[in-house]
Design an enzyme around this catalytic site. Structure first.
Site, mmCIF file in Angstrom:
data_model
loop_
_atom_site.group_PDB
_atom_site.id
_atom_site.type_symbol
_atom_site.label_atom_id
_atom_site.label_comp_id
_atom_site.label_asym_id
_atom_site.label_seq_id
_atom_site.Cartn_x
_atom_site.Cartn_y
_atom_site.Cartn_z
ATOM 1 N N ASN A 99 -15.507 39.100 -15.952
ATOM 2 C CA ASN A 99 -14.257 38.531 -15.471
ATOM 3 C C ASN A 99 -13.161 39.602 -15.586
ATOM 4 O O ASN A 99 -12.865 40.081 -16.684
ATOM 5 C CB ASN A 99 -13.929 37.303 -16.335
ATOM 6 C CG ASN A 99 -12.658 36.632 -15.895
ATOM 7 O OD1 ASN A 99 -11.675 37.297 -15.612
ATOM 8 N ND2 ASN A 99 -12.657 35.307 -15.861
ATOM 9 N N HIS A 129 -7.988 40.023 -16.537
ATOM 10 C CA HIS A 129 -6.979 40.634 -17.394
ATOM 11 C C HIS A 129 -6.553 42.028 -16.948
ATOM 12 O O HIS A 129 -5.546 42.546 -17.412
ATOM 13 C CB HIS A 129 -7.419 40.594 -18.851
ATOM 14 C CG HIS A 129 -7.472 39.172 -19.335
ATOM 15 N ND1 HIS A 129 -6.418 38.297 -19.144
ATOM 16 C CD2 HIS A 129 -8.454 38.457 -19.924
ATOM 17 C CE1 HIS A 129 -6.744 37.113 -19.620
ATOM 18 N NE2 HIS A 129 -7.981 37.180 -20.088
ATOM 19 N N HIS A 131 -10.520 34.355 -11.562
ATOM 20 C CA HIS A 131 -9.952 33.015 -11.562
ATOM 21 C C HIS A 131 -8.670 33.057 -10.739
ATOM 22 O O HIS A 131 -7.674 33.643 -11.158
ATOM 23 C CB HIS A 131 -9.666 32.597 -13.019
ATOM 24 C CG HIS A 131 -9.215 31.176 -13.156
ATOM 25 N ND1 HIS A 131 -9.060 30.578 -14.379
ATOM 26 C CD2 HIS A 131 -8.882 30.239 -12.238
ATOM 27 C CE1 HIS A 131 -8.650 29.327 -14.211
ATOM 28 N NE2 HIS A 131 -8.532 29.103 -12.921
ATOM 29 N N ARG A 190 -5.763 31.360 -10.007
ATOM 30 C CA ARG A 190 -5.016 30.216 -10.541
ATOM 31 C C ARG A 190 -3.965 29.751 -9.543
ATOM 32 O O ARG A 190 -3.427 30.552 -8.780
ATOM 33 C CB ARG A 190 -4.340 30.607 -11.860
ATOM 34 C CG ARG A 190 -5.297 30.627 -13.026
ATOM 35 C CD ARG A 190 -4.549 30.995 -14.301
ATOM 36 N NE ARG A 190 -5.376 30.692 -15.459
ATOM 37 C CZ ARG A 190 -5.331 29.555 -16.134
ATOM 38 N NH1 ARG A 190 -4.479 28.616 -15.792
ATOM 39 N NH2 ARG A 190 -6.114 29.361 -17.169
ATOM 40 N N ARG A 230 -0.954 33.700 -11.810
ATOM 41 C CA ARG A 230 -0.400 34.521 -12.896
ATOM 42 C C ARG A 230 -1.100 35.869 -13.045
ATOM 43 O O ARG A 230 -0.549 36.812 -13.565
ATOM 44 C CB ARG A 230 -0.446 33.766 -14.225
ATOM 45 C CG ARG A 230 -1.835 33.576 -14.766
ATOM 46 C CD ARG A 230 -1.822 33.005 -16.151
ATOM 47 N NE ARG A 230 -1.447 31.610 -16.141
ATOM 48 C CZ ARG A 230 -1.744 30.774 -17.149
ATOM 49 N NH1 ARG A 230 -2.345 31.228 -18.224
ATOM 50 N NH2 ARG A 230 -1.407 29.519 -17.092
ATOM 51 N N GLU A 284 -13.668 31.544 -9.846
ATOM 52 C CA GLU A 284 -13.365 30.454 -10.778
ATOM 53 C C GLU A 284 -12.102 29.763 -10.270
ATOM 54 O O GLU A 284 -11.153 30.436 -9.861
ATOM 55 C CB GLU A 284 -13.116 31.120 -12.133
ATOM 56 C CG GLU A 284 -13.304 30.225 -13.297
ATOM 57 C CD GLU A 284 -12.942 30.969 -14.573
ATOM 58 O OE1 GLU A 284 -13.457 32.082 -14.799
ATOM 59 O OE2 GLU A 284 -12.112 30.434 -15.323
ATOM 60 N N THR A 336 -5.400 30.264 -21.570
ATOM 61 C CA THR A 336 -6.653 30.495 -20.846
ATOM 62 C C THR A 336 -7.313 29.131 -20.698
ATOM 63 O O THR A 336 -6.796 28.146 -21.225
ATOM 64 C CB THR A 336 -7.548 31.485 -21.630
ATOM 65 O OG1 THR A 336 -8.803 31.628 -20.952
ATOM 66 C CG2 THR A 336 -7.830 31.012 -23.055
ATOM 67 N N THR A 337 -8.449 29.068 -19.988
ATOM 68 C CA THR A 337 -9.121 27.776 -19.829
ATOM 69 C C THR A 337 -9.460 27.226 -21.213
ATOM 70 O O THR A 337 -10.147 27.875 -21.983
ATOM 71 C CB THR A 337 -10.419 27.960 -18.998
ATOM 72 O OG1 THR A 337 -10.118 28.802 -17.892
ATOM 73 C CG2 THR A 337 -10.940 26.637 -18.523
ATOM 74 N N GLU A 371 -21.896 26.130 -16.355
ATOM 75 C CA GLU A 371 -21.551 27.198 -17.293
ATOM 76 C C GLU A 371 -21.146 26.514 -18.586
ATOM 77 O O GLU A 371 -20.165 25.751 -18.619
ATOM 78 C CB GLU A 371 -20.395 28.052 -16.751
ATOM 79 C CG GLU A 371 -20.055 29.181 -17.722
ATOM 80 C CD GLU A 371 -18.908 30.059 -17.242
ATOM 81 O OE1 GLU A 371 -18.704 30.199 -16.017
ATOM 82 O OE2 GLU A 371 -18.197 30.600 -18.111
ATOM 83 N N HIS A 374 -16.986 32.249 -22.268
ATOM 84 C CA HIS A 374 -15.672 32.022 -22.857
ATOM 85 C C HIS A 374 -15.670 32.425 -24.328
ATOM 86 O O HIS A 374 -16.349 31.811 -25.134
ATOM 87 C CB HIS A 374 -15.179 30.574 -22.732
ATOM 88 C CG HIS A 374 -13.676 30.515 -22.670
ATOM 89 N ND1 HIS A 374 -12.883 30.745 -23.755
ATOM 90 C CD2 HIS A 374 -12.835 30.319 -21.625
ATOM 91 C CE1 HIS A 374 -11.615 30.670 -23.394
ATOM 92 N NE2 HIS A 374 -11.556 30.427 -22.110
ATOM 93 N N GLY A 375 -14.886 33.460 -24.598
ATOM 94 C CA GLY A 375 -14.718 33.908 -25.982
ATOM 95 C C GLY A 375 -15.844 34.792 -26.481
ATOM 96 O O GLY A 375 -15.833 35.210 -27.651
#
Ligand code: PXP
Length: 398
Positions: free
Chosen positions: A162, A165, A198, A200, A204, A225, A255-256, A306, A346-347
């Site tokens: 992803n 960032h 993603h 959004r 952002r 996403e 974040t999600t 996921e 995630h994470g």
């Protein structure tokens, strides 16, 4: 299942993805037109294979694989049974591991090769008979390996990156760099199997321009996403990503935050899946590891789920992490059993990814923040390769 697996090796030292091996053997039987036959695989250590090699072949040394066709000395009356025995393939897990290192293969790749080799011996191929027979056997081996590698979950767990960032940093200045499109190219060159962005509602980080350019430039897979939002759905239908992942989206979140609750919005999500299906876009649903959510995902036609690894990654004690891990492992197993394709993310970072990557029911990991953060210090190429090394190692160890 036609394949029976028996394990005699010391499992704590060298674990094998047993379910995966059985699935692989069943597929191989199918490829060979032998689905009505049963196969027995025996996994042993070097000492046991040495004993068998010595007793039945007069060779007092360990070897990698031995095959014993059932027809040899079998009771002819058994030939009329509905399931026909092909015979035994005996593999030394210890030798397989050594050979994997020697030939720079993953452990699973080596085990696959040994299984194919052993199976072909059962089917009457024998490379020791003549050079012509050797060539014939090798050609069939290559053919079967090619076919089998096109199946999912027989290869290493894939890494999708992803790159949101990278765009976050760009947007902090409102200028044109760093460019997530360039980052995606570097990720791919370093071995990423997919790129995730993603888009959004509040734009952002990732912008429409990024998604359109990524669609044109990336060579692996583009996973868009998105929230189940009208405007973004229209964009998805226009650019046709390789898949979309539906996530819950709140404007104020960093974040999600959690998985999508599809129990409370089944109809809405089902409609999106239907729209995407018409455009041949597979849908993944980002879900907490909850069997109820998985059952609905299956029911409404999701191709992928996921699993949200956030709670596992954020666990503040080992006991909590173990508990969350067990939930993820069970949900992955359940999803796989239902016929869903299972991913996770995630994470995940350089410390907590290995156990998740080792689950043979999970085919792809989606990782962003940890890789982008590390790339500031090591460069993107190395950050990706470091993560791939962890995944590859997890694949070899278990
Ligand atoms: N999967 C989903 C559905 C996400 O929303 C995110 C975060 O954007 C990720 C994976 C990646 O998470 P992380 O950036 O923590 O690796």
């Amino acid at each position: 299942m036609p394949t029976k697996l028996t394990c005699h090796y010391h499992r704590t030292g060298q674990r094998v993805k047993e379910r995966r091996l059985i699935q692989l053997a069943d597929r191989l039987l199918k490829e060979c037109g032998m689905s009505d036959h049963s196969l027995s695989i025996l996994l042993v250590d070097d000492e046991e294979i040495r004993q068998i090699n010595s007793q039945y072949r007069n060779k007092n040394q360990p070897t990698n694989v031995l095959s014993f066709p059932f027809a040899d000395g079998a009771d002819a009356s058994l030939a009329s049974l509905p399931i026909k025995e092909l015979g035994d393939v005996i593999i030394s897990v210890e030798t397989a591991r050594r050979e994997a290192l020697l030939y720079r293969q993953s452990f699973h790749e080596r085990m696959t090769w040994l299984l194919v080799h052993g199976l072909l011996h059962l089917l009457g191929f024998d490379h020791e008979r003549s050079s012509g027979e050797e060539e014939k056997m090798q050609a069939r081996e290559q053919e079967l390996l090619r076919k089998i590698n096109n199946y999912r979950r027989t290869a290493m767990t894939r890494l999708a990156i992803n790159v949101d960032h990278v765009a976050t940093i760009r947007q902090a200045r409102g200028i044109s760099e760093p460019d997530p499109v360039a980052a995606a190219a570097i990720c791919e060159l370093a071995g990423a199997a997919g790129i995730v962005v993603h888009l959004r509602e509040d734009r952002r980080h990732i912008q429409d321009r990024d998604v359109f350019l990524l669609r044109q430039t990336i060579k692996s897979k583009l996973n868009l996403e998105m929230g189940a939002n009208k405007e973004i759905i229209a964009i998805a239908l226009e650019i046709k990503p390789d898949l979309i992942t539906l996530v819950p989206e709140k404007r104020e979140e960093l974040t999600t935050e959690g998985g999508l609750d599809i129990l409370s919005q089944t109809k809405k999500i089902a409609k999106v899946i239907e729209k995407m299906a018409k455009a041949s876009i597979p849908v993944s649903l980002f879900l907490d590891p909850d069997p109820k959510q998985l059952a609905v995902a299956r029911e409404i036609g999701a191709t992928f789920v996921e699993l949200h690894t956030g709670r596992y990654c954020d666990a503040t004690s080992e006991t909590m992490a173990e508990h969350e891990f067990e939930l993820l492992a069970a949900a992955a197993e359940e999803g796989d059993r239902m016929g869903l394709r299972v991913c996770a993310g995630h994470g995940l970072n350089y410390q907590n990814t290995a156990p998740i990557a080792a689950l043979d029911t999970i085919e792809e990991l989606s990782i962003g923040h940890a890789i982008i953060a590390r790339s500031l210090f090591t460069g993107m190429d190395k950050a990706v390769r470091d993560m791939l090394a962890i995944i590859r190692q997890a694949d070899m160890l278990l």
